[in-house]
Design an enzyme around this catalytic site. Sequence first.
Site, PDB file in Angstrom:
ATOM      1  CG  HIS A  11      80.316  23.135  41.921  1.00  0.00           C
ATOM      2  ND1 HIS A  11      80.189  23.379  43.274  1.00  0.00           N
ATOM      3  CD2 HIS A  11      79.058  22.884  41.481  1.00  0.00           C
ATOM      4  CE1 HIS A  11      78.927  23.275  43.623  1.00  0.00           C
ATOM      5  NE2 HIS A  11      78.218  22.992  42.546  1.00  0.00           N
ATOM      6  CD  GLU A  29      82.950  21.841  44.828  1.00  0.00           C
ATOM      7  OE1 GLU A  29      83.501  21.344  45.842  1.00  0.00           O
ATOM      8  OE2 GLU A  29      82.826  23.062  44.648  1.00  0.00           O
ATOM      9  CG  HIS A  49      81.882  28.769  50.152  1.00  0.00           C
ATOM     10  ND1 HIS A  49      81.386  28.361  48.935  1.00  0.00           N
ATOM     11  CD2 HIS A  49      81.432  30.026  50.321  1.00  0.00           C
ATOM     12  CE1 HIS A  49      80.635  29.318  48.410  1.00  0.00           C
ATOM     13  NE2 HIS A  49      80.661  30.343  49.226  1.00  0.00           N
TER      14      HIS A  49
END
Length: 243
Positions: free
Chosen positions: A43, A70, A190
């Site tokens: 990310h 991401e 998450h």
Amino acid sequence: MTRLSVNINKIATIRNARGGNNPNLVNVALDCERFGAQGITVHPRPDERHIRYQDVLDLHDVVTTEFNIEGNPDERFIELVKRVKPAQVTLVPDAVDAITSNAGWDTIRHADHLRQLVETFQADGIRVSIFVDADERMVEGAKAVGTDRIELYTEPYAAHYAENREAAVAPFVRAAKRAIELGLELNAGHDLSLENLRFFDEQVPGLEEVSIGHALICDALYFGLENTIQMYLRCLDRSGGPA
């Protein structure tokens, strides 16, 4: 079996704290694959406080499992993804100053923007996943813009798991069922952990992939990386073996 993609951002955070290249991010990614991970997630953020854009290029040359990039699709991110052409791009609406991802897209309000992004990445053969809250309306909005997958933002589940896990998972079950009805594939991520992962995987139908970083790397400090990845994989083993 739901696939495990290991987010290696925290490895980059440790490296960046002292400069140099220790730990070596590429070597860690290869070890994660060797230890059983079915994907690698990164990310990159604009300030490159953990994953650097060069890291993404370096990893692309060596990752042999599914590579998932991401992030917030600003211009630089879009250019990077189009250059690398990973198996999957996950669109996340991070604010520039966000410590970590903290909400999914409003897929209705941002429909035009998301539709354009989806078309852009799909034209390069990249599977697109949109990060959404466990809200059936947002799932429907994601379908309307043409995405291949959604990723359910699971922090609310993790936050309420200890007090009432059935109530915590219920909106995710509803969102997943709606995604299945609409023909969308499903990811999640998450704050999933060894404590809460197995129950989530058992309850949420159609789950293709989970992306886990922070908790997994924290556990690896105690259990070792290889053992930790195996522990997470056992949580995703629906054959009913011990966790």
